[in-house]
Design a protein around this motif. Structure first.
Motif, PDB file in Angstrom:
ATOM      1  N   SER A  79       1.054   4.474  -0.136  1.00  0.00           N
ATOM      2  CA  SER A  79       1.377   3.203  -0.773  1.00  0.00           C
ATOM      3  C   SER A  79       2.876   3.139  -1.025  1.00  0.00           C
ATOM      4  O   SER A  79       3.559   4.168  -1.085  1.00  0.00           O
ATOM      5  CB  SER A  79       0.609   3.035  -2.089  1.00  0.00           C
ATOM      6  N   THR A  80       3.373   1.929  -1.148  1.00  0.00           N
ATOM      7  CA  THR A  80       4.784   1.704  -1.433  1.00  0.00           C
ATOM      8  C   THR A  80       4.911   1.347  -2.903  1.00  0.00           C
ATOM      9  O   THR A  80       4.241   0.426  -3.386  1.00  0.00           O
ATOM     10  CB  THR A  80       5.327   0.570  -0.547  1.00  0.00           C
ATOM     11  N   VAL A  81       5.750   2.090  -3.629  1.00  0.00           N
ATOM     12  CA  VAL A  81       5.750   1.970  -5.087  1.00  0.00           C
ATOM     13  C   VAL A  81       7.158   1.930  -5.657  1.00  0.00           C
ATOM     14  O   VAL A  81       8.131   2.277  -4.978  1.00  0.00           O
ATOM     15  CB  VAL A  81       4.991   3.147  -5.752  1.00  0.00           C
ATOM     16  N   LEU A  82       7.234   1.522  -6.910  1.00  0.00           N
ATOM     17  CA  LEU A  82       8.436   1.664  -7.718  1.00  0.00           C
ATOM     18  C   LEU A  82       8.106   2.622  -8.859  1.00  0.00           C
ATOM     19  O   LEU A  82       7.060   2.486  -9.514  1.00  0.00           O
ATOM     20  CB  LEU A  82       8.880   0.314  -8.286  1.00  0.00           C
ATOM     21  N   TRP A  83       8.995   3.604  -9.083  1.00  0.00           N
ATOM     22  CA  TRP A  83       8.837   4.538 -10.189  1.00  0.00           C
ATOM     23  C   TRP A  83       9.876   4.257 -11.277  1.00  0.00           C
ATOM     24  O   TRP A  83      10.991   3.838 -10.979  1.00  0.00           O
ATOM     25  CB  TRP A  83       9.051   5.974  -9.744  1.00  0.00           C
ATOM     26  N   LYS A  84       9.515   4.522 -12.506  1.00  0.00           N
ATOM     27  CA  LYS A  84      10.446   4.512 -13.625  1.00  0.00           C
ATOM     28  C   LYS A  84      10.196   5.779 -14.424  1.00  0.00           C
ATOM     29  O   LYS A  84       9.056   6.033 -14.852  1.00  0.00           O
ATOM     30  CB  LYS A  84      10.232   3.284 -14.516  1.00  0.00           C
ATOM     31  N   ALA A  85      11.225   6.604 -14.576  1.00  0.00           N
ATOM     32  CA  ALA A  85      11.099   7.881 -15.276  1.00  0.00           C
ATOM     33  C   ALA A  85       9.977   8.727 -14.681  1.00  0.00           C
ATOM     34  O   ALA A  85       9.263   9.428 -15.399  1.00  0.00           O
ATOM     35  CB  ALA A  85      10.877   7.658 -16.760  1.00  0.00           C
ATOM     36  N   GLY A  86       9.805   8.636 -13.359  1.00  0.00           N
ATOM     37  CA  GLY A  86       8.829   9.466 -12.662  1.00  0.00           C
ATOM     38  C   GLY A  86       7.415   8.939 -12.654  1.00  0.00           C
ATOM     39  O   GLY A  86       6.536   9.542 -12.014  1.00  0.00           O
ATOM     40  N   SER A  87       7.147   7.814 -13.344  1.00  0.00           N
ATOM     41  CA  SER A  87       5.810   7.221 -13.369  1.00  0.00           C
ATOM     42  C   SER A  87       5.796   5.920 -12.584  1.00  0.00           C
ATOM     43  O   SER A  87       6.781   5.168 -12.584  1.00  0.00           O
ATOM     44  CB  SER A  87       5.381   6.943 -14.821  1.00  0.00           C
ATOM     45  N   VAL A  88       4.679   5.643 -11.911  1.00  0.00           N
ATOM     46  CA  VAL A  88       4.563   4.418 -11.118  1.00  0.00           C
ATOM     47  C   VAL A  88       4.556   3.213 -12.047  1.00  0.00           C
ATOM     48  O   VAL A  88       3.723   3.110 -12.955  1.00  0.00           O
ATOM     49  CB  VAL A  88       3.285   4.440 -10.261  1.00  0.00           C
ATOM     50  N   MET A  89       5.498   2.297 -11.828  1.00  0.00           N
ATOM     51  CA  MET A  89       5.537   1.068 -12.618  1.00  0.00           C
ATOM     52  C   MET A  89       5.017  -0.125 -11.826  1.00  0.00           C
ATOM     53  O   MET A  89       4.671  -1.148 -12.408  1.00  0.00           O
ATOM     54  CB  MET A  89       6.966   0.780 -13.111  1.00  0.00           C
ATOM     55  N   ALA A  90       4.965   0.001 -10.478  1.00  0.00           N
ATOM     56  CA  ALA A  90       4.433  -1.084  -9.654  1.00  0.00           C
ATOM     57  C   ALA A  90       4.060  -0.533  -8.290  1.00  0.00           C
ATOM     58  O   ALA A  90       4.766   0.314  -7.738  1.00  0.00           O
ATOM     59  CB  ALA A  90       5.457  -2.201  -9.502  1.00  0.00           C
ATOM     60  N   THR A  91       2.931  -0.994  -7.766  1.00  0.00           N
ATOM     61  CA  THR A  91       2.543  -0.734  -6.383  1.00  0.00           C
ATOM     62  C   THR A  91       2.774  -2.016  -5.607  1.00  0.00           C
ATOM     63  O   THR A  91       2.214  -3.071  -5.952  1.00  0.00           O
ATOM     64  CB  THR A  91       1.078  -0.301  -6.291  1.00  0.00           C
ATOM     65  N   LEU A  92       3.590  -1.962  -4.579  1.00  0.00           N
ATOM     66  CA  LEU A  92       3.997  -3.164  -3.863  1.00  0.00           C
ATOM     67  C   LEU A  92       2.961  -3.533  -2.800  1.00  0.00           C
ATOM     68  O   LEU A  92       2.546  -2.677  -2.016  1.00  0.00           O
ATOM     69  CB  LEU A  92       5.355  -2.944  -3.215  1.00  0.00           C
ATOM     70  N   PRO A  93       2.537  -4.789  -2.753  1.00  0.00           N
ATOM     71  CA  PRO A  93       1.554  -5.199  -1.751  1.00  0.00           C
ATOM     72  C   PRO A  93       2.164  -5.183  -0.356  1.00  0.00           C
ATOM     73  O   PRO A  93       3.305  -5.602  -0.162  1.00  0.00           O
ATOM     74  CB  PRO A  93       1.181  -6.621  -2.178  1.00  0.00           C
TER      75      PRO A  93
END
Length: 290
Positions: free
Chosen positions: A235-249
């Protein structure tokens, strides 16, 4: 999609498909703004690789003999201006540009920085492989090179403004690193091609991101974009402080993040697929996280 600036202007490349071998047509540098194509290179083979906040685009042209020539380009017309070079060089590319207008690229098997109408070759940069990924506003340059060691290990390397070279920690004959982005004193990449990781610009390991396979982009406030794997699917994601904050469709099975907007609510990159003709079918994409 190859790069973007904090004003939402994006650059990359398009191609005119070959009717027999899809994806094999010549590339043309492209500029997008507001989701619209606003400029395109006139000559086939010309590629756009970077853009700064002032809208200066960098990349390279291809001559009739197939040699590449580093250049800057107008973001409104696509017109090229060649960069100064040593006449002994055969192939040059301009790959990244910072806010100050400093440009990092390659000249044959060396890494070069253009500044104020001149240029310099970075020390210890000669390699059989050199891929420049960024130059920050402090003049630090990030590239992947084959290190002159027994096994020719591949690793990300950062040169500071004084020319001191910093090899990313953890590389050896069994462990290679690849990198993608340099921003805010951090390098985003992949530890041994399997683990998303961040290093500091002096080469020290900052963190390995759990569940991530590669970190590809860094936002202004520390958001990291990249790829994750949960044991079954990517999956394509955005992390903040090492945790997933969003999974991009995404429509395709995988996508790459090239740019994260200054508010961390926008991102851009490319989805990767395959065409019926067997060639790559890459689709430039933007995401907005509400």
């Amino acid at each position: 999609m190859t790069a973007g600036n904090d004003r939402g202007v994006l650059v990359g490349n398009t191609y005119k498909p070959n009717p027999i071998f899809a994806g094999s047509g010549p590339r043309y540098g492209a500029v997008w703004s507001g989701g619209q194509l606003v400029a395109s290179a006139a000559d086939p083979g010309t590629q756009f690789t970077g853009i700064n906040s002032a809208g200066t685009v960098v990349g390279f042209t291809i001559d009739a003999n197939g040699h590449s020539h580093a250049a800057t380009f107008s973001s409104s017309t696509g017109a090229a201006t060649q960069l100064p070079i040593d006449p002994k060089w055969t192939n040059t590319t301009a790959d990244a540009i910072n806010t100050n207008g400093d440009i990092a690229g390659t000249a044959d098997s060396q890494i070069v920085v253009w500044h104020a109408g001149g240029y310099k070759v970075l020390p210890q940069s000669s390699s059989r492989l050199d891929l420049v990924h960024g130059i920050d506003d402090q003049g630090r340059v990030l590239a992947d090179i084959a290190l002159p060691a027994a096994q020719n290990e591949l690793s990300g390397v950062v040169w500071d403004a004084s020319g001191t070279r910093h090899v990313l920690a953890g590389v050896d004959s069994q462990t290679w690193h690849t990198t993608f982005a340099l921003r805010a004193g951090l390098v985003a990449g992949s530890w041994d091609g399997q683990q998303a990781a961040l290093w500091t610009v002096d080469g020290k390991l900052s963190t390995k991101i759990a569940g991530g396979t590669k970190a590809q982009a860094i936002g202004a406030t520390g958001t990291v974009g990249g790829q994750a794997f949960d044991g079954q699917k990517y999956s394509t994601v955005l992390w903040k402080a090492g945790s997933v904050m969003a999974t991009l469709p995404t429509v395709s099975t995988t996508a790459g993040v090239t740019v994260i907007g200054p508010d961390d609510h926008t991102a851009a990159g490319s989805e990767y697929g395959r065409t019926w003709g067997g060639g790559p079918s890459d689709l430039p994409v933007t995401w907005r996280c509400l």
